[in-house]
Design a protein around this motif. Structure first.
Motif, mmCIF file in Angstrom:
data_model
loop_
_atom_site.group_PDB
_atom_site.id
_atom_site.type_symbol
_atom_site.label_atom_id
_atom_site.label_comp_id
_atom_site.label_asym_id
_atom_site.label_seq_id
_atom_site.Cartn_x
_atom_site.Cartn_y
_atom_site.Cartn_z
ATOM 1 N N UNK A 118 0.863 -1.180 0.000
ATOM 2 C CA UNK A 118 0.000 0.000 0.000
ATOM 3 C C UNK A 118 0.896 1.226 0.000
ATOM 4 N N UNK A 119 0.315 2.399 -0.220
ATOM 5 C CA UNK A 119 1.076 3.634 -0.054
ATOM 6 C C UNK A 119 0.230 4.636 0.708
ATOM 7 N N UNK A 120 0.915 5.548 1.381
ATOM 8 C CA UNK A 120 0.235 6.564 2.179
ATOM 9 C C UNK A 120 -0.311 7.635 1.239
ATOM 10 N N UNK A 121 -1.633 7.689 1.132
ATOM 11 C CA UNK A 121 -2.272 8.613 0.202
ATOM 12 C C UNK A 121 -1.941 10.060 0.511
ATOM 13 N N UNK A 122 -2.023 10.437 1.777
ATOM 14 C CA UNK A 122 -1.848 11.845 2.149
ATOM 15 C C UNK A 122 -0.431 12.347 1.878
ATOM 16 N N UNK A 123 0.565 11.541 2.184
ATOM 17 C CA UNK A 123 1.934 11.978 1.892
ATOM 18 C C UNK A 123 2.185 11.996 0.391
ATOM 19 N N UNK A 124 1.589 11.054 -0.350
ATOM 20 C CA UNK A 124 1.739 11.053 -1.804
ATOM 21 C C UNK A 124 1.061 12.276 -2.422
ATOM 22 N N UNK A 125 -0.112 12.639 -1.908
ATOM 23 C CA UNK A 125 -0.805 13.826 -2.412
ATOM 24 C C UNK A 125 -0.013 15.086 -2.104
ATOM 25 N N UNK A 149 1.149 14.781 -11.628
ATOM 26 C CA UNK A 149 1.740 13.457 -11.573
ATOM 27 C C UNK A 149 2.763 13.397 -10.456
ATOM 28 N N UNK A 150 2.856 12.223 -9.847
ATOM 29 C CA UNK A 150 3.881 12.037 -8.838
ATOM 30 C C UNK A 150 5.223 11.932 -9.546
ATOM 31 N N UNK A 151 6.264 12.375 -8.871
ATOM 32 C CA UNK A 151 7.574 12.288 -9.488
ATOM 33 C C UNK A 151 8.359 11.162 -8.852
ATOM 34 N N UNK A 152 9.251 10.575 -9.617
ATOM 35 C CA UNK A 152 10.100 9.494 -9.149
ATOM 36 C C UNK A 152 11.286 10.117 -8.446
ATOM 37 N N UNK A 153 11.455 9.846 -7.150
ATOM 38 C CA UNK A 153 12.530 10.472 -6.389
ATOM 39 C C UNK A 153 13.675 9.528 -6.092
ATOM 40 N N UNK A 154 13.504 8.270 -6.370
ATOM 41 C CA UNK A 154 14.556 7.289 -6.136
ATOM 42 C C UNK A 154 14.437 6.212 -7.200
ATOM 43 N N UNK A 155 15.567 5.710 -7.670
ATOM 44 C CA UNK A 155 15.538 4.754 -8.773
ATOM 45 C C UNK A 155 14.848 3.433 -8.425
ATOM 46 N N UNK A 156 14.715 3.112 -7.148
ATOM 47 C CA UNK A 156 14.081 1.859 -6.742
ATOM 48 C C UNK A 156 12.615 2.038 -6.349
ATOM 49 N N UNK A 158 8.668 2.204 -6.806
ATOM 50 C CA UNK A 158 7.739 1.450 -7.639
ATOM 51 C C UNK A 158 7.100 2.386 -8.661
ATOM 52 N N UNK A 159 7.076 1.977 -9.920
ATOM 53 C CA UNK A 159 6.432 2.777 -10.965
ATOM 54 C C UNK A 159 4.930 2.565 -10.900
ATOM 55 N N UNK A 160 4.187 3.630 -10.779
ATOM 56 C CA UNK A 160 2.729 3.550 -10.702
ATOM 57 C C UNK A 160 2.129 3.761 -12.080
ATOM 58 N N UNK A 177 5.580 6.318 -6.749
ATOM 59 C CA UNK A 177 5.280 6.510 -5.339
ATOM 60 C C UNK A 177 5.990 5.426 -4.551
ATOM 61 N N UNK A 178 6.260 5.728 -3.321
ATOM 62 C CA UNK A 178 6.913 4.742 -2.483
ATOM 63 C C UNK A 178 5.865 3.768 -1.959
#
Length: 133
Positions: free
Chosen positions: A42-49, A61-68, A70-72, A79-80
């Motif tokens: 799962x991912x934390x909706x509020x922190x992702x928003x 769109x969410x941005x990729x902040x680390x190469x590992x 997960x691609x949504x 998102x992590x």
């Protein structure tokens, strides 16, 4: 004067996209409820928003902040994804608890519908302003 739809719908559009992506993750958990060694995610909706809305492009769109990370969905959003810690571990190593997943899915669905209703009311207000009502 030009109307910026992204500025007008930013929060609600981002919330709908994230709720949709979270539904996919939870549905994947439910689909793998009987798969040995499957780990519920799962991912934390509020922190992702919050991360989505504070991105340089102003949301969308969410941005990729680390190469590992997960691609949504499709595209460049990311998102992590975290693993859910089970309250009662299974013998086969599966951490999906169907009751928890169903509850999370229903809560996410209700919040998706609420965000959709709010976005729809924004468009109705815009339509009324254009028509001069």
């Amino acid at each position: 004067m030009a109307i910026s739809f992204q500025g007008y719908t930013g929060l609600y559009e981002s919330a709908l996209n994230l709720r949709s992506q979270r539904s996919e993750v939870i549905a994947g958990n439910l689909a793998n409820a009987d798969t040995p060694n499957y780990k519920s995610r799962d991912f934390d909706f509020h922190s992702a928003l919050h991360a989505n809305m504070s991105s340089p492009n102003g949301g969308g769109h969410m941005r990729l902040t680390h190469q590992k990370h997960y691609q949504m969905g499709g595209g460049s959003s990311g998102a992590e994804i975290n693993y859910r810690i089970p309250t009662q571990p299974s013998i086969d190593g599966n951490t999906v608890e169907e009751q928890v997943e169903h509850a999370e899915f229903m809560e996410n669905t209700l919040e998706y519908q609420a965000a959709f209703t709010l976005l729809n009311s924004r468009f109705k207000g815009l339509k009324a302003a254009i028509k001069g009502e």
